[in-house]
Design a protein around this motif. Structure first.
Motif, PDB file in Angstrom:
ATOM      1  N   SER A 389       0.969  -1.081   0.272  1.00 22.53           N
ATOM      2  CA  SER A 389      -0.076  -0.062   0.164  1.00 22.53           C
ATOM      3  C   SER A 389       0.900   1.145   0.021  1.00 22.53           C
ATOM      4  N   THR A 390       1.922   1.109   1.154  1.00 20.64           N
ATOM      5  CA  THR A 390       2.811   2.461   1.013  1.00 20.64           C
ATOM      6  C   THR A 390       3.999   1.839   1.558  1.00 20.64           C
ATOM      7  N   CYS A 391       5.219   2.478   1.317  1.00 24.18           N
ATOM      8  CA  CYS A 391       6.601   1.774   2.006  1.00 24.18           C
ATOM      9  C   CYS A 391       6.443   1.783   3.527  1.00 24.18           C
ATOM     10  N   ARG A 392       5.868   2.732   4.141  1.00 23.18           N
ATOM     11  CA  ARG A 392       5.887   2.982   5.269  1.00 23.18           C
ATOM     12  C   ARG A 392       5.423   1.714   6.354  1.00 23.18           C
ATOM     13  N   VAL A 393       4.266   1.233   5.770  1.00 24.42           N
ATOM     14  CA  VAL A 393       3.868   0.008   6.504  1.00 24.42           C
ATOM     15  C   VAL A 393       3.858  -1.289   5.835  1.00 24.42           C
ATOM     16  N   CYS A 394       4.684  -1.290   4.647  1.00 24.37           N
ATOM     17  CA  CYS A 394       4.830  -2.530   3.744  1.00 24.37           C
ATOM     18  C   CYS A 394       5.804  -3.351   4.423  1.00 24.37           C
ATOM     19  N   LEU A 395       5.854  -4.693   4.825  1.00 27.37           N
ATOM     20  CA  LEU A 395       6.855  -5.399   5.310  1.00 27.37           C
ATOM     21  C   LEU A 395       7.618  -6.102   4.454  1.00 27.37           C
ATOM     22  N   ARG A 396       7.540  -6.109   3.123  1.00 24.36           N
ATOM     23  CA  ARG A 396       8.192  -6.929   2.100  1.00 24.36           C
ATOM     24  C   ARG A 396       9.787  -6.251   2.132  1.00 24.36           C
ATOM     25  N   ALA A 397      10.507  -7.162   2.556  1.00 21.67           N
ATOM     26  CA  ALA A 397      11.701  -6.646   2.925  1.00 21.67           C
ATOM     27  C   ALA A 397      12.597  -6.328   1.828  1.00 21.67           C
ATOM     28  N   ASN A 398      12.633  -7.312   0.798  1.00 25.15           N
ATOM     29  CA  ASN A 398      13.312  -7.179  -0.274  1.00 25.15           C
ATOM     30  C   ASN A 398      12.848  -6.548  -1.863  1.00 25.15           C
ATOM     31  N   CYS A 399      11.811  -5.737  -1.251  1.00 32.41           N
ATOM     32  CA  CYS A 399      11.272  -4.801  -2.556  1.00 32.41           C
ATOM     33  C   CYS A 399      12.295  -4.231  -3.247  1.00 32.41           C
ATOM     34  N   PRO A 400      12.448  -4.200  -4.620  1.00 31.58           N
ATOM     35  CA  PRO A 400      13.211  -3.499  -5.418  1.00 31.58           C
ATOM     36  C   PRO A 400      12.854  -1.927  -5.594  1.00 31.58           C
ATOM     37  N   ALA A 401      11.190  -1.615  -5.028  1.00 30.65           N
ATOM     38  CA  ALA A 401      10.921  -0.335  -5.202  1.00 30.65           C
ATOM     39  C   ALA A 401      10.782   0.560  -4.071  1.00 30.65           C
ATOM     40  N   ARG A 402      11.423  -0.234  -2.977  1.00 27.77           N
ATOM     41  CA  ARG A 402      11.163   0.583  -1.472  1.00 27.77           C
ATOM     42  C   ARG A 402      12.056   1.923  -1.467  1.00 27.77           C
ATOM     43  N   ARG A 403      11.119   2.878  -0.985  1.00 27.84           N
ATOM     44  CA  ARG A 403      11.749   4.257  -0.757  1.00 27.84           C
ATOM     45  C   ARG A 403      12.169   4.086   0.605  1.00 27.84           C
ATOM     46  N   GLU A 404      11.783   3.569   1.396  1.00 26.68           N
ATOM     47  CA  GLU A 404      12.274   3.920   2.968  1.00 26.68           C
ATOM     48  C   GLU A 404      11.753   2.534   3.783  1.00 26.68           C
ATOM     49  N   PRO A 405      12.837   2.520   4.910  1.00 22.95           N
ATOM     50  CA  PRO A 405      12.266   1.179   5.788  1.00 22.95           C
ATOM     51  C   PRO A 405      10.884   1.442   6.254  1.00 22.95           C
ATOM     52  N   ALA A 406      10.268   0.280   6.358  1.00 20.38           N
ATOM     53  CA  ALA A 406       9.024   0.085   7.203  1.00 20.38           C
ATOM     54  C   ALA A 406       9.277   0.505   8.852  1.00 20.38           C
ATOM     55  N   ILE A 407       8.090   1.251   9.047  1.00 20.62           N
ATOM     56  CA  ILE A 407       8.362   1.725  10.512  1.00 20.62           C
ATOM     57  C   ILE A 407       8.068   0.561  11.487  1.00 20.62           C
ATOM     58  N   LEU A 408       7.738  -0.529  11.183  1.00 27.45           N
ATOM     59  CA  LEU A 408       7.610  -1.708  12.207  1.00 27.45           C
ATOM     60  C   LEU A 408       8.299  -2.720  11.428  1.00 27.45           C
ATOM     61  N   SER A 409       9.388  -2.628  11.073  1.00 24.94           N
ATOM     62  CA  SER A 409      10.054  -3.665  10.321  1.00 24.94           C
ATOM     63  C   SER A 409      10.928  -4.575  11.353  1.00 24.94           C
TER      64      SER A 409
END
Length: 409
Positions: A389-409
């Motif tokens: 949905s949005t990088c800040r809450v998405c827990l897919r660790a190896n996503c190539p399109a990630r802009r920033e770490p998830a807040i609850l990773s």
């Protein structure tokens, strides 16, 4: 059903149901034909549940299998994670368990958190307006200037010294003029605050969210829906514009022919647009509002301008959306239809149909405006692209399109 049920909420739901029935873990395990230690691992989401085992557990707990298998709180979990931004604490890592065991409390927390954010946004907007709005600043300056002048003149007239009659007349004339100026300034200020210049906090962070909440409460049947008086002035303008579009869509694709066309083509916006000679986006909206599909629209900046939810597909409430959405692929390829099966972090799958339509309202001399739309159709099977949905809450660790770490990773 797949060989394994992979919802991270399944174990919590099983445990909550067992506790609600007052059953011991060992008794449930024995009746379901599994070991107590294995059931304990399942209940704490440390083991995925094979479909046959879940079916037996559901029978023992006297509940439909779907009530344990479906990630029905996925959107709520994503919203809670987004709400948790800026709130440290290891306990926040158990948001899935919280939403699973106490869904009503989780929704209340979400609603209260959203209300707090809305009030903070309203306060910030008012503060910004007080600091930077030139019209408001000018009115306030005029009122304060008139008040200071009236106060100064009144102090002179009320003083102990005798004042010459001629000067007394002058001061009284000044007092009358300053009083009139004060009344005019105050009237202008009140009219400005009562007009579209005011900030109205209605429990949502933006006029767009107000309109979406208003539409969702009516299940998006908007053609004859009265405009809610609780909407802010900006939201009322957006609601009227959306309602006008919906009415035009129904004129272009009448109800009497819509059902037959859907039976013939299915939810295919381009086929529907060709049949009724309408713009494709008209057909997209018609399907979404008339057939229960999800819908997301954006402009050329990628800003989401309309969000109609569908169960299982989380839409961002804060921040930018997932860059892997087909919506954005369509945005950079105008007039090219894009179809893609996607899989959410909760492992729900959807068929996405996306399209971008350019507009030239000022002709050749003006800019190109783009409007992209994404139809979200019910779960389907097949090879899928992983999205969030949005990088800040998405827990897919190896996503190539990630802009920033998830807040609850």
């Amino acid at each position: 059903m797949p060989a394994e049920t992979v919802s991270s909420l399944t174990g919590g739901r099983l445990r909550a149901r067992r506790v609600a029935l007052g059953l011991k873990q060992g008794d449930v395990a024995a009746r379901a034909g599994v070991s107590p230690s294995y059931l304990n691992l399942i209940e704490y989401n440390r083991r995925r549940v094979p479909a046959d085992v879940l079916a037996r557990l559901a029978q023992v707990l006297d509940q439909p299998v779907g009530s344990f298998a479906e990630a029905q709180h996925g959107a709520l979990i994503d919203d809670l994670r987004a709400l948790a931004i800026g709130w440290p604490g290891e306990g926040l890592l158990r948001v899935e368990e919280f939403a699973s065991r106490f869904p009503d409390w989780a929704q209340l927390v979400m609603d209260m958190g959203q209300r707090i954010k809305s009030l903070e946004a309203a306060i910030e907007a008012v503060n910004d307006r007080m600091s930077h709005d030139p019209h408001l600043s000018a009115n306030l300056h005029e009122v304060l200037s008139a008040v200071a002048s009236v106060r100064s003149t009144a102090a002179i007239l009320a003083g102990p010294d005798d004042i010459d009659a001629e000067w007394q007349v002058r001061f009284l004339r000044n007092l009358d003029q300053d009083s009139a100026r004060l009344a005019q300034g105050a009237d202008a200020l009140v009219r400005y605050l009562d007009s579209g210049g005011q900030i109205e906090a209605q429990g949502t962070a933006s006029p767009q969210e107000e309109v979406e909440a208003w539409a969702e409460a009516a299940d998006w049947h908007l053609a004859d829906l009265p405009i809610s008086p609780r909407l802010s002035s900006s939201a009322r303008q957006l609601a009227l514009s959306l309602q006008a579009e919906v009415r035009a869509d129904i004129v272009a694709i009448p109800d009497s022919a819509f059902g037959a066309a859907m039976a013939e083509f299915g939810p295919d916006p381009l086929a529907l647009a060709a049949r009724f000679s309408t713009p494709p986006i008209t057909a997209f909206r018609r399907i979404a509002f008339g057939a229960g599909a999800g819908l997301v629209m954006c402009d050329a900046s990628g800003t989401l301008t309309l969000r109609k939810r569908i169960d299982g597909f989380s839409l961002p409430r804060f921040g930018a959306a997932c860059p892997l959405w087909p919506l954005f692929s369509a945005l950079v390829q105008p007039m090219v239809p894009i179809q893609q099966i996607v899989e959410t972090p909760n492992l729900d799958r959807f068929l996405i149909r996306a399209f971008c339509q350019p507009h030239y309202p000022d002709g050749f001399a003006g800019p190109e405006l783009r409007q992209a739309v994404m139809l979200i159709l019910p779960p389907t099977s097949g090879s899928a692209r992983a999205i969030g949905s949005t990088c800040r809450v998405c827990l897919r660790a190896n996503c190539p399109a990630r802009r920033e770490p998830a807040i609850l990773s």
